[in-house]
Write an enzyme that holds these catalytic residues in place. Sequence first.
Site: not given
Length: 476
Positions: A229, A325
């Site tokens: 991220e 994810e």
Amino acid sequence: MAETLRSRMARAAVPIVALVLAGCAAGPGGRGEVESWLTVPDGSARLAQQPELAWQPGTPEDAIRVDPSHHYQEMVGFGASITDASAFVIQRLEPSARAALLRDLFGRDGGIGFAFTRLTIGGSDFSLSHRSYDDMPAGQTDPELRNFSIDIARAEVLPTARAALAINPELKIMATAWSAPGWMKTSDSMVKGTLRDAYYPAFAEYLRRTVEAFATEGVPVHYLSIQNEPDFEPENYPGMRLSPAQRATIIGDHVGPEFARAGLSTRILDWDHNWDQPEQPLAVLADAKAARFVAGVAWHCYGGDVSAQSKVRDRHPDKDVFFTECSGGEWSPAWTEAWPWTMRNLIVGATRHWARGVLMWNLALDEKHGPHLGGCGDCRGVVTIDSGTGEVTRNPEYYALGHLSRFVRPGARRIESTSPVGEVLTVAFADGGAHVLLAFNAGSQATEVGVAEGGRHFRTRLAPHAAATFRWPARK
């Protein structure tokens, strides 16, 4: 993990009613030709094998059509991340219970056959400590990585990964850094900040040494993303912001060449973040140096729409797509909201939008949604392990993944399937000598479903939010 997932999943909720699964059974003394497995949100079936169904002649106009002559991506597999927290709760099971759980998760003989997993490089929010593999006291640096050690991974994560590999040697492993060591960063901490330009070479060496050290421990790393991220700086757990320009330079000038010089076959994935910013991986792939070393793009579910995967893949058909994810959690009721959202967006959606692998977040957590250190306090693992009794609860994500992971092996190819029946969503695969179809009724009404292939068809009936996996021998 972004709050946007909670609101999207809440909007997806519709009432659940009972399911009827009815098929045209084989005649007396005969044997059906289509195997099927069913999950019903009301609990009456959980990936339960059903009576076999028989083919009938003809191709009804309203039937789902399966066409193996049109094929798409080759599959790597399905699974979830062996986080520090997951390994911790699994390793604390009694040996026999631990072995049974791992066989159930990774085994193909009676298990659901997970063939893809993800490990963190150093600490994340689901770790017992926020440590890297080269920590230094505040103000000190280690550019030659003399202090490098993967000891924290040797304790529980690597033994768990080795045990999974022993059960399923086809298991493919991805590794992801949540942060560079703090001394490499502008924050001088694993939390927040970005990578200092001067330490790009050291970070590349850090990742290369991690891959080599894991391999020495019997855990080969097949895929790697340099940063989890990268457009998010968490307040209380490891993270590191890296712009597309930074990632392009780090991959193109440092990590890619470093891996090439070392002869590593590990494939580099960019992005590893949400669907809502496809322009970020597109910018990295527009850099010729970086694109040479980027094998594909990894995606998360916490913002945007799954169709972003196809938008990037359409521009770069030579690059792989992975979904890496998404987490369920207590913000979304398990079977009334999380189950249909996961089936629609991840199990069907991600694969129809080119994903070669699909991963949920934590493989296992305890009854308190941990252990964790910062970050999400109410996330749900694929399984929940009671820390007092060792009892294992299989959550909706287990069954959602299992509807494909048990039947679609590494090397299978997605093939064409239509979804002409109301809100029934489908995805199909050719797996060796068999064809596999997953049908999910995303609507609020029970629906009769016909499935046709090669001038023959069978029929069944799915209630709202029921999922069925069908498997039959391919015609020669």
